[in-house]
Write an enzyme that holds these catalytic residues in place. Structure first.
Site, PDB file in Angstrom:
ATOM      1  N   ASP A 292       3.731  -2.517 -10.053  1.00 15.79           N
ATOM      2  CA  ASP A 292       4.982  -2.797  -9.332  1.00 15.79           C
ATOM      3  C   ASP A 292       4.981  -4.300  -9.085  1.00 15.79           C
ATOM      4  OD1 ASP A 292       7.192  -2.934  -7.742  1.00 15.79           O
ATOM      5  OD2 ASP A 292       6.383  -1.743  -6.098  1.00 15.79           O
TER       6      ASP A 292
ATOM      7  N   GLY B 236       0.759  -1.241   0.000  1.00 19.07           N
ATOM      8  CA  GLY B 236       0.000   0.000   0.000  1.00 19.07           C
ATOM      9  C   GLY B 236       0.787   1.286   0.000  1.00 19.07           C
ATOM     10  N   GLY B 237       2.107   1.235   0.082  1.00 14.03           N
ATOM     11  CA  GLY B 237       2.883   2.468   0.141  1.00 14.03           C
ATOM     12  C   GLY B 237       2.736   3.319  -1.112  1.00 14.03           C
TER      13      GLY B 237
ATOM     14  N   CYS C 241      11.403  -3.942  -7.764  1.00 15.49           N
ATOM     15  CA  CYS C 241      12.459  -3.700  -6.782  1.00 15.49           C
ATOM     16  C   CYS C 241      13.581  -4.709  -7.036  1.00 15.49           C
ATOM     17  CB  CYS C 241      11.935  -3.808  -5.361  1.00 15.49           C
ATOM     18  SG  CYS C 241      13.133  -3.173  -4.148  1.00 15.49           S
TER      19      CYS C 241
ATOM     20  N   GLU D  50      -5.255  -5.582  -5.488  1.00 16.50           N
ATOM     21  CA  GLU D  50      -4.253  -6.492  -4.925  1.00 16.50           C
ATOM     22  C   GLU D  50      -4.834  -7.900  -4.889  1.00 16.50           C
ATOM     23  OE1 GLU D  50      -1.493  -8.703  -3.425  1.00 16.50           O
ATOM     24  OE2 GLU D  50      -1.056  -6.611  -3.955  1.00 16.50           O
TER      25      GLU D  50
ATOM     26  N   ASP E 197      -7.086 -10.327  -9.297  1.00 16.19           N
ATOM     27  CA  ASP E 197      -5.890 -10.819  -9.974  1.00 16.19           C
ATOM     28  C   ASP E 197      -5.623  -9.954 -11.201  1.00 16.19           C
ATOM     29  OD1 ASP E 197      -3.917 -12.172 -11.340  1.00 16.19           O
ATOM     30  OD2 ASP E 197      -4.886 -14.129 -11.228  1.00 16.19           O
TER      31      ASP E 197
END
Length: 470
Positions: A354, A290-291, A407, A311, A337
Site C-alpha cells: 500500500d 498498521g490497519g 489511497c 515499515e 526499506d
C-alpha cells in the site's frame, strides 16, 4: 455633535470574552496552516484537553469539530467569497485574519447559527486573537458576506459551467482545479458523476469499525455501541452516531479497530486471491500505521500463515507493533526499506504494498490535503511507487500474488504505475480483482478495482492484483 453628546462620558472599554469553542477551532486552523498539521491529528488532543479543563461538553465538541472540518472542506469556496468582499488581493490578508474570516463565513453560510450570533461571535474571537483594530475589518467583511446565502454567493463568484467547467466545479465544490481535472480523468463520464464525487469529498465520513477475525466479532462490537452493518466487508460495522470508538473495550484491547471499509476490502481481496501451491508466508511491505497489517495478520492466523510486517520509518513500525500486539498467529514487525529489502527474492506467497501516495482518495478525512498537494508532488511519488511494486514482485514466489494499493485514484499513481512496472519487469500478469469483492457494485471493466466515495461509501482506494509467472 450636540452639546449633550459631547458631555456624555465615553463608554468604558469592554474586554473581549473568550469563547472556548471558537478559540479551539481557531487554534486548530492555525496549526494546520502554520505547521502543515493534519486536523484529524491536531483536533483530538485539543478536544481532550478542553474536556479535562471542564470547558467543553459533548455539544461543544461537536460544534468545534464542525467548525474546523467544515471550514477546511469549503476553504476554496469561502476564499472566493471573501475575495469578493475585501479591497485587496487575498494573499495580502494576514493568515490569522483569513482564518477568522473563514470560520465566520462557515458559520454564516454552512451552519444554522443565526446571522447575528455568527457575526458577533466571530468579531469577539477577532478581538481576542487579532486585536480591536483588525476586529473592525472582520466585522465589515462578515457583514458583507451575511447579505447573501451560499447559493447566491456561489452563483456570483463561480464562472459559468459552460465557460469553464473545471473552474466552475473547483469553486462550487471547493477543490483545486488540478484535483478536479485529475479526478474527472480517473472517473470518466460526464458532469453528474464528477459532481457526485466532489460532493462526497465534502461530506463527513462515517466512523467504520473492523472486527479482526479470530479476535473479535461484529456481534461483540454491535453490543458495545449503536452501529449499522458494514456495506461490503464482513468484518465492518458503521458507528451510527459517531461517538468515541476508543471507549469500546475491543478497540482498546486491539481486538478491533477503526478502519475504512475500502482498506478492509484491499486486505480481504489479497488474502482471498488464489495462489498456486503453498500459502504460509505473507508480507505487508508498507505496513504503517498498521490497519491493513492487523487485518492481514488476523486472516493469516486463521490459516496458520506467518505475516512479516515491514515499515521503513521506525516510529511507524512501532505503531504497527501496537496494532498487531496480541495477534494469535505468528508474525514479525521490522523497520526496513521496501526498496532495499532484507528478505530474499521469492520468499513470500502473498505480498501487499500500500504505497505512499498523494492521498487524493481520502479527502473526506483530510480535507486540508487538497490545498497542500501540488501536481508536481506526483513526480516525487512516482519513482518510489514503481520501486516498491518492482521489489514486491521480486519478493513473491512464482505462482504467488502481489496486491498494489493506493489511497489515490489519480491515474499517474494507479494504472500508469502498474502498466509501467509490468512492461519493464515482465514475469507477472494482472488477475481480475473484481470477483474477490463479492457484492460490491460499479467496479468497472477490471481487472483492477477503483473504489469511490460516492459509489461505495469508502475512501477512493485502488487495488491491482498481480500473479508472478516467471
Amino acid at each position: 455633535m450636540s452639546e449633550q453628546a459631547r458631555r456624555r462620558p465615553p463608554k468604558p472599554y469592554r474586554r473581549p470574552q473568550k469563547d472556548p469553542v471558537r478559540m479551539l477551532a481557531f487554534e486548530a486552523l492555525r496549526a494546520v496552516d502554520e505547521r502543515d498539521a493534519y486536523a484529524n491529528l491536531v483536533l483530538p488532543p485539543l478536544l481532550k484537553k478542553a474536556r479535562e479543563k471542564g470547558d467543553f461538553d459533548g455539544r461543544d465538541a461537536a460544534l468545534a469539530t464542525e467548525l474546523v472540518y467544515g471550514t477546511l472542506r469549503r476553504q476554496g469556496t469561502y476564499d472566493a467569497i471573501i475575495a469578493a468582499c475585501v479591497d485587496r488581493p487575498l494573499r495580502e490578508v494576514d493568515p490569522p485574519v483569513l482564518d477568522v474570516l473563514s470560520l465566520g463565513a462557515h458559520q454564516l453560510l454552512g451552519t444554522r447559527i443565526p446571522t447575528h450570533a455568527a457575526v458577533s461571535a466571530s468579531v469577539e474571537l477577532a478581538r481576542v486573537v487579532l486585536g480591536d483594530g483588525r476586529a473592525k475589518f472582520v466585522n465589515a467583511v462578515l457583514r458583507k458576506i451575511s447579505r447573501q446565502d451560499l447559493d447566491a454567493w456561489v452563483e456570483q463568484v463561480a464562472p459559468p459551467y459552460e465557460d469553464d467547467a473545471e473552474d466552475h466545479l473547483a469553486v462550487v465544490h471547493s477543490h483545486p482545479r488540478w484535483v478536479v481535472s485529475a479526478l474527472w480523468d480517473s472517473l470518466g463520464g460526464g458532469r453528474a458523476g464528477i459532481e457526485d464525487l466532489l460532493e462526497a469529498d465534502n461530506e463527513r465520513p462515517e466512523v467504520t469499525l473492523v472486527a479482526r477475525p479470530g479476535r473479535s466479532t461484529t456481534e461483540e462490537l454491535a453490543a458495545a455501541t449503536e452501529t449499522l452493518p458494514g456495506r461490503w466487508s464482513p468484518y465492518a460495522l458503521r458507528m451510527a452516531e459517531g461517538g468515541e470508538p476508543g471507549a469500546i473495550e475491543a478497540v482498546k484491547a486491539g481486538r478491533a479497530g477503526v478502519q475504512d471499509e475500502g482498506s478492509q476490502l484491499v486486505a480481504i481481496a489479497l488474502a482471498n486471491a488464489p495462489v498456486e501451491g503453498a500459502d504460509t508466508r505473507w508480507l505487508d511491505g508498507c505496513a504503517g500505521p498498521g490497519g491493513k497489517a492487523a487485518l492481514l495478520a488476523a486472516l493469516a492466523a486463521e490459516r496458520g500463515a506467518f505475516l512479516l510486517a515491514s515499515e521503513k520509518q521506525p516510529h511507524r513500525a512501532r505503531l504497527v507493533e501496537r496494532a498487531l500486539a496480541g495477534n494469535p498467529g505468528p508474525y514479525q514487525v521490522i523497520a526496513a526499506d521496501g526498496t532495499r529489502p532484507p528478505w530474499r527474492p521469492g520468499s513470500f506467497d502473498r505480498v501487499l504494498v500500500d504505497v505512499p501516495c498523494s492521498g487524493l482518495g481520502a479527502l473526506r478525512r483530510r480535507p486540508e490535503a487538497r490545498w497542500r498537494r501540488r501536481p508536481e508532488d506526483l513526480d516525487g511519488f512516482a519513482p518510489l511507487q514503481r520501486a516498491l511494486l518492482t521489489e514486491a514482485l521480486s519478493a513473491v514466489r512464482i505462482g504467488g500474488v502481489v496486491g498494489y494499493a493506493t489511497c489515490s485514484p489519480h491515474l499517474a499513481e494507479t494504472r500508469v504505475v502498474v502498466d509501467d512496472v509490468l512492461k519493464r519487469t515482465g514475469g507477472a500478469e494482472l488477475i481480475d480483482a473484481r470477483p474477490l469483492l463479492p457484492g460490491v457494485p460499479a467496479l468497472g471493466d477490471g481487472p483492477d478495482v477503483q473504489l469511490w466515495p460516492h459509489l461505495h461509501g469508502t475512501d477512493a482506494m485502488y487495488l491491482a492484483l498481480l500473479r508472478r509467472t516467471a
